[in-house]
Design a protein around this motif. Structure first.
Motif, short mmCIF file in Angstrom:
data_model
loop_
_atom_site.label_atom_id
_atom_site.label_comp_id
_atom_site.label_asym_id
_atom_site.label_seq_id
_atom_site.Cartn_x
_atom_site.Cartn_y
_atom_site.Cartn_z
N PHE A 143 13.23 -22.66 -61.41
CA PHE A 143 12.70 -23.46 -62.66
C PHE A 143 10.75 -23.25 -62.28
N ASP A 144 10.62 -22.39 -63.42
CA ASP A 144 8.86 -22.09 -63.54
C ASP A 144 8.92 -21.73 -64.49
N LYS A 145 7.36 -21.26 -64.68
CA LYS A 145 6.97 -20.06 -65.84
C LYS A 145 7.95 -18.92 -65.86
N THR A 146 7.35 -18.52 -67.05
CA THR A 146 8.46 -17.61 -67.73
C THR A 146 8.19 -16.09 -66.48
N GLU A 147 6.73 -16.15 -66.65
CA GLU A 147 6.31 -14.77 -66.01
C GLU A 147 6.60 -14.82 -64.48
N ASN A 148 6.29 -16.14 -63.73
CA ASN A 148 7.31 -16.60 -62.80
C ASN A 148 8.12 -16.51 -62.07
N VAL A 149 9.76 -16.05 -62.52
CA VAL A 149 10.75 -16.34 -62.84
C VAL A 149 10.88 -14.21 -62.76
N PHE A 150 9.58 -14.11 -63.98
CA PHE A 150 10.55 -12.57 -64.00
C PHE A 150 9.52 -11.82 -62.76
N SER A 151 8.20 -12.61 -62.23
CA SER A 151 8.60 -11.55 -61.19
C SER A 151 8.98 -11.55 -59.59
N GLN A 152 10.16 -12.83 -60.05
CA GLN A 152 11.50 -12.54 -58.70
C GLN A 152 12.51 -11.31 -58.86
N TYR A 153 12.65 -10.16 -59.00
CA TYR A 153 12.42 -9.31 -59.41
C TYR A 153 13.92 -9.22 -59.37
N GLU A 154 13.85 -8.93 -57.64
CA GLU A 154 14.76 -9.48 -56.74
C GLU A 154 15.89 -10.53 -56.85
N THR A 155 15.22 -11.54 -56.86
CA THR A 155 16.69 -12.73 -57.22
C THR A 155 17.03 -12.78 -58.22
N LEU A 156 16.44 -12.44 -59.51
CA LEU A 156 16.70 -12.36 -60.95
C LEU A 156 18.68 -10.93 -60.34
N ILE A 157 18.10 -10.17 -59.96
CA ILE A 157 19.16 -8.88 -59.84
C ILE A 157 20.33 -9.65 -59.23
N ASN A 158 20.23 -10.57 -57.84
CA ASN A 158 21.48 -10.70 -57.08
C ASN A 158 22.03 -11.94 -58.00
N ASN A 159 21.22 -12.05 -59.21
CA ASN A 159 22.18 -13.32 -59.49
C ASN A 159 22.56 -12.57 -61.05
N GLY A 160 22.87 -11.07 -60.84
CA GLY A 160 23.68 -11.44 -61.94
C GLY A 160 22.58 -11.50 -63.52
N LEU A 161 21.51 -11.41 -63.24
CA LEU A 161 20.56 -11.33 -64.66
C LEU A 161 19.31 -9.94 -64.34
N ASP A 162 18.11 -9.78 -65.43
CA ASP A 162 17.82 -8.92 -65.36
C ASP A 162 16.79 -9.44 -66.32
N MET B 97 17.24 -11.61 -71.78
CA MET B 97 15.99 -11.42 -71.82
C MET B 97 15.16 -11.34 -72.47
N GLU B 98 14.81 -10.79 -73.44
CA GLU B 98 13.97 -10.14 -74.41
C GLU B 98 13.45 -11.38 -75.23
N ASP B 99 14.41 -12.42 -75.67
CA ASP B 99 14.12 -12.95 -76.38
C ASP B 99 13.89 -14.47 -75.44
N VAL B 100 14.08 -14.71 -74.52
CA VAL B 100 13.28 -15.36 -73.57
C VAL B 100 12.16 -15.67 -73.39
N ALA B 101 12.06 -14.03 -73.39
CA ALA B 101 10.35 -13.93 -72.70
C ALA B 101 9.34 -14.11 -73.89
N ALA B 102 9.67 -13.70 -75.22
CA ALA B 102 9.73 -13.68 -76.77
C ALA B 102 9.07 -15.32 -76.54
N LEU C 295 14.95 -22.10 -66.88
CA LEU C 295 16.18 -22.50 -65.58
C LEU C 295 16.64 -21.65 -65.15
N VAL C 296 16.97 -20.88 -64.01
CA VAL C 296 17.12 -19.80 -63.47
C VAL C 296 18.82 -20.52 -62.54
N LEU C 297 20.03 -20.52 -63.18
CA LEU C 297 21.52 -21.08 -63.76
C LEU C 297 21.98 -19.47 -62.34
#
Lengths: 270, 283, 288
Positions: C226-245, C205-210, C216-218
């Motif tokens: 599929f959105d701007k990086t900061e918009n994707v990271f603002s959806q914390y719960e969606t990320l966690i629910n899909n096994g991401l961080d 996540m650090e690499d893609v953030a930088a 694109l989250v699969l």
């Protein structure tokens, strides 16, 4: 695609045939093959067919899988049948057409030969459908173990270990080949067109990385095996000792009775 | 504390490589019974070569490696050394031998000549220790990277080693697999097994009792993780990077902000930053 | 018209191997020149399958991939033309090296493109240059190089095709921190110098953030976001629910928010975080 290749034909099912000791299965297979070759009249082979059909049903392996095997060598069966039908000139003339004469004995012989081949296929398939490759490897090792007393002490162990490792790495190597082929295709390699010579040359971008990766794997595997105290076959004791159970003895007894019946039928049937 | 492994004046170079320099250059290191030692260094720093010295896969050109009083140069006792010091490697695919999980785990005990009953006991115990008991009849091919590595760990555990060396065992795993393996490593260490963890992920080093930094075949420094992490210059010079939370704290220190730099993870960093922000607000 | 667009892409494996490789279901997204897009998702989410669909190594069951407005499968015989335009660097690409020399290996793709010898020469040299290896490497055997160097030579083998879209499947996997930084910088430079679009699959996540402007989250073969990086990271719960961080720094900010600090601020990289914190300390001091 390469990935579609499945290794071994094991079909998972909960049947008494699956549970038999693989060594017994291999030995019985050999015995069945011998007896199927010994019998020489249609009546006996018909009896054998009924018996083996029963065993097949008992194995819970879908019948269509056996049908597939038979279909694969159907041309050979038909060829043998025709040849026998044409060459045996006993009994009454049944069909007379141009230069072709088919006699009663010929038809009889054709059916007999076809059944014999089909039975051989079914019982061989039965072994691979109901035993995992690992079980077969272990069984072969165990059956060959007497060889160690005639100076082939390590040979049996090494052969068994080689088979084990081969079985383990076949899916890995198939996956790797697939991946290397894809990467070279991404660089514009054409792997399936051109003359034979071109094809061989086109394979090098796949074969060389595959070979180099396999050598690397072999070195790493050797380190891993040594780290786990591997020191050749000496002193090694297998965890899974194969022991015969009641089922195996029943299988042997049933088979012996069947063989005896077969011989009696074969001798006295007209 | 008693030492399980003692390395004295160890030199080593691969004969058939072009670089004339020693791969290991005068290594002196004692590994204590029950400790969690972490060795970090960039690729090519010699850390994996050092790992292979610990169970006699490689032997010193000069100097000695001694495991529980037995020198690795002693051919007759290699099995004893390997039984004591187990090793888990980097590529999960290249250290699993059998096509069935439990048969693979049994490989070690079988080599040691354990009775079938004893092997069975050890295999079951080892598989439950790494939480893989339910997969015992599975084909390793069907497992994830993290699960394969745990099977490899079980294979080592079944030899009942006193020490396990993890030679970059997390390098090829995804974050989930890495977490699984590190959790297993910590658990085993708590149960009394000496752990030598070789890695280039600095965040995995934080649970270690001691941390060695390697570069160019030498051990540059051995100290607590905290003391090494706060030696920013050393870390930068050896081509390593700090974990992100520490990077942030360091960046703040570089800006002249007085902040508690005893930080390992996000929680610590948050507390330290909150402290500074609170101070700022009160001023 | 987008440079590369996927429309309702679907693909499934109909073999026993499907346990390992995930299908792709109904994925649509597009990439423009000069963009860097990150593809994130847990193992088995269909990332690798999607990458192979994008450059025409796999043919979609339904849906289509458009390169500069043209369906890449319009004429299956011309598919390799698109594979040259949409370069794909596989995971652990060093395993594809096979030639006797680095030069020959990098020249493999340009040769398959039937370029002139002079052009091939130019491309090999510039590709070596792009991956930060000097010309001395050209005559070495790729099998004698270090792990990091092999990786760079393999990437150079794709760069030599001058792809307008460069797809990389976990290009930093297995590298040490220095190697990771080198490879990521190379990718950034290639984009700056050529204006190519980059699609990068990563677990970090650090690499893609930088690195990435869009993500694109699969998950289980579907595109979750599929959105701007900061918009994707603002959806914390969606990320966690899909096994991401979240990136580590964002997690620190989440914690700070809970304690009531910097409530309206967010950062995903160390640099941004540093600025925000320094500003707020100085601002705080000024206010006092």
């Amino acid at each position: 695609m390469l990935k579609d290749i499945t290794f071994g034909q094991y079909v998972e099912a909960d049947s008494i045939i699956h549970k038999l000791d693989p060594r017994i299965k291999i030995l019985l297979l050999i015995a069945y093959i011998v007896f199927i070759f010994i019998v020489n009249n249609l009546f006996s082979i018909a009896f054998a067919s009924v018996f083996i059909l029963a065993v097949t049903i008992l194995s819970k392996v879908p019948v269509k899988l056996f049908a597939k095997n038979i279909k694969a060598i159907l041309p050979i069966i038909i060829f043998t049948a025709i040849l026998n039908a044409l060459y045996v000139g006993q009994g009454a003339l049944v069909i007379h057409f141009w230069v072709i004469n088919i006699y009663e004995g010929g038809i009889y012989r054709a059916v007999f030969m076809s059944l014999r081949i089909i039975l051989l296929i079914i019982i061989s398939a039965l072994l691979t459908y109901t035993s995992t490759p690992t079980a077969l490897t272990d069984a072969i090792e165990s059956l060959l173990s007497p060889l160690q007393y005639i100076g082939l002490k390590n040979a049996v162990h090494i052969m068994a270990l080689m088979m084990t490792i081969a079985l383990r790495f076949i899916p890995t190597l198939i996956e790797e080949t697939d991946k290397i082929m894809s990467s070279q295709k991404a660089r514009g390699a054409s792997l399936d067109s051109g003359s034979f010579k071109q094809k061989v040359k086109a394979l090098l971008p796949v074969l060389i990385p595959l070979l180099s990766a396999s050598i690397r794997r072999a070195y790493e595997l050797a380190d891993a095996m040594e780290s786990r105290c591997y020191n050749g076959g000496e002193g090694r004791v297998r965890m899974k000792q194969m022991t015969l159970t009641l089922k195996d003895y029943i299988a042997i007894i049933v088979s012996v009775v069947f063989f005896a019946a077969l011989i009696i039928l074969n001798t006295f049937a007209v | 504390m008693e030492n399980i492994i003692e390395i004295k004046n160890l030199y080593f170079s691969y004969v058939d490589t072009d670089n004339n320099g020693a791969v290991l250059d005068n290594i002196n290191l004692d590994i204590k019974k029950g400790e969690f030692l972490c060795i970090v260094g960039h690729n090519g720093s010699g850390k994996s070569t050092l790992a292979k010295m610990l169970n006699g896969l490689l032997r010193p050109d000069k100097g000695t490696v001694c495991v529980n009083g037995i020198y690795t140069s002693d051919d007759k006792h290699l099995i004893d050394i390997r039984k004591t010091v187990g090793m888990v490697f980097q590529n999960p695919d290249n250290q699993i031998i059998a096509s069935v999980v439990e048969e693979d785990v049994a490989f070690g005990p079988e080599n040691l000549g354990c009775s079938p009953q004893e092997s069975r006991r050890r295999v079951d115990q080892a598989l439950s220790a790494v939480d893989m008991a339910e997969y015992k009849n599975t084909s390793p091919y069907k497992l994830s990277g993290g699960q394969k590595q745990r099977v490899a760990i079980a294979g080592v555990l079944a030899m009942r080693p006193q020490c396990i060396v993890f030679d970059e065992s997390t390098a090829m795993l995804d974050p989930k697999g890495r977490k699984e393996v590190i959790a297993t490593v910590n658990k085993l260490n708590k149960q009394g097994i000496t752990v030598v963890l070789i890695t280039h992920f600095m965040e995995e080093a934080r649970f270690a009792d001691r941390l060695c930094i390697m570069d160019n075949g030498k051990i540059l420094k051995t100290d607590t993780p905290y003391n090494i992490f706060s030696d920013y210059e050393l870390i930068e010079n050896t081509g390593l990077t700090l974990p992100e939370p520490m990077k942030l704290i360091k960046a703040l220190v570089d800006c002249g902000i007085k902040i508690d730099n005893k930080v390992f993870d996000e929680k610590d960093a948050c507390a330290a930053i909150a402290e500074v922000l609170k101070g700022g607000a009160e001023k | 018209m987008s440079l590369l667009a996927a429309e309702n892409l679907s693909f499934s494996y109909n073999s026993a191997a499907k346990i390992k490789k995930m299908a792709v279901k109904d994925i649509s997204f597009s990439v423009e020149s000069g963009e860097i897009i990150g593809v994130i998702g847990h193992t088995g989410s269909g990332k690798s399958t999607l990458m192979q669909l994008l450059n025409g190594l796999l043919k979609p069951e339904s849906g289509a991939v458009y390169f500069e407005g043209q369906n890449i499968w319009d004429n299956p015989k011309e598919i390799s033309k698109f594979r040259f335009q949409i370069g794909l660097v596989f995971q652990y690409p060093e395993y594809q090296l096979f030639e006797e020399t680095v030069y020959k290996d990098i020249a493999f793709a340009p040769q398959n493109m039937k370029l002139s010898q002079e052009e091939i020469d130019n491309r090999v040299n510039s590709a070596l240059n792009s991956v930060g290896l000097n010309y001395e490497f050209a005559e070495k055997s790729p099998f004698d190089l270090s792990g990091g160097e092999k990786r760079r030579v393999a990437i150079a083998g794709i760069l030599a095709m001058h792809p307008k879209v460069l797809i990389l499947d976990e290009p930093t996997a297995g590298l040490d921190p220095k190697g990771r930084a080198t490879v990521l910088n190379m990718i950034r430079d290639y984009k700056e110098n050529t204006g190519a679009a980059i699609i990068i699959v990563s677990h970090s996540m650090e690499d893609v953030a930088a690195l990435c402007e869009k993500l694109l989250v699969l998950s289980n073969g579907r595109a979750v976001m599929f959105d701007k990086t900061e918009n994707v990271f603002s959806q914390y719960e969606t990320l966690i629910n899909n096994g991401l961080d979240l990136p580590s720094v964002a997690k620190i900010f989440e914690e700070l928010h809970k304690l009531g600090y910097l409530k309206d601020k967010m950062a995903y990289t160390v640099d941004d975080a540093k600025k925000i914190i320094v500003d707020s300390i100085k601002g705080g001091a000024l206010n006092a």
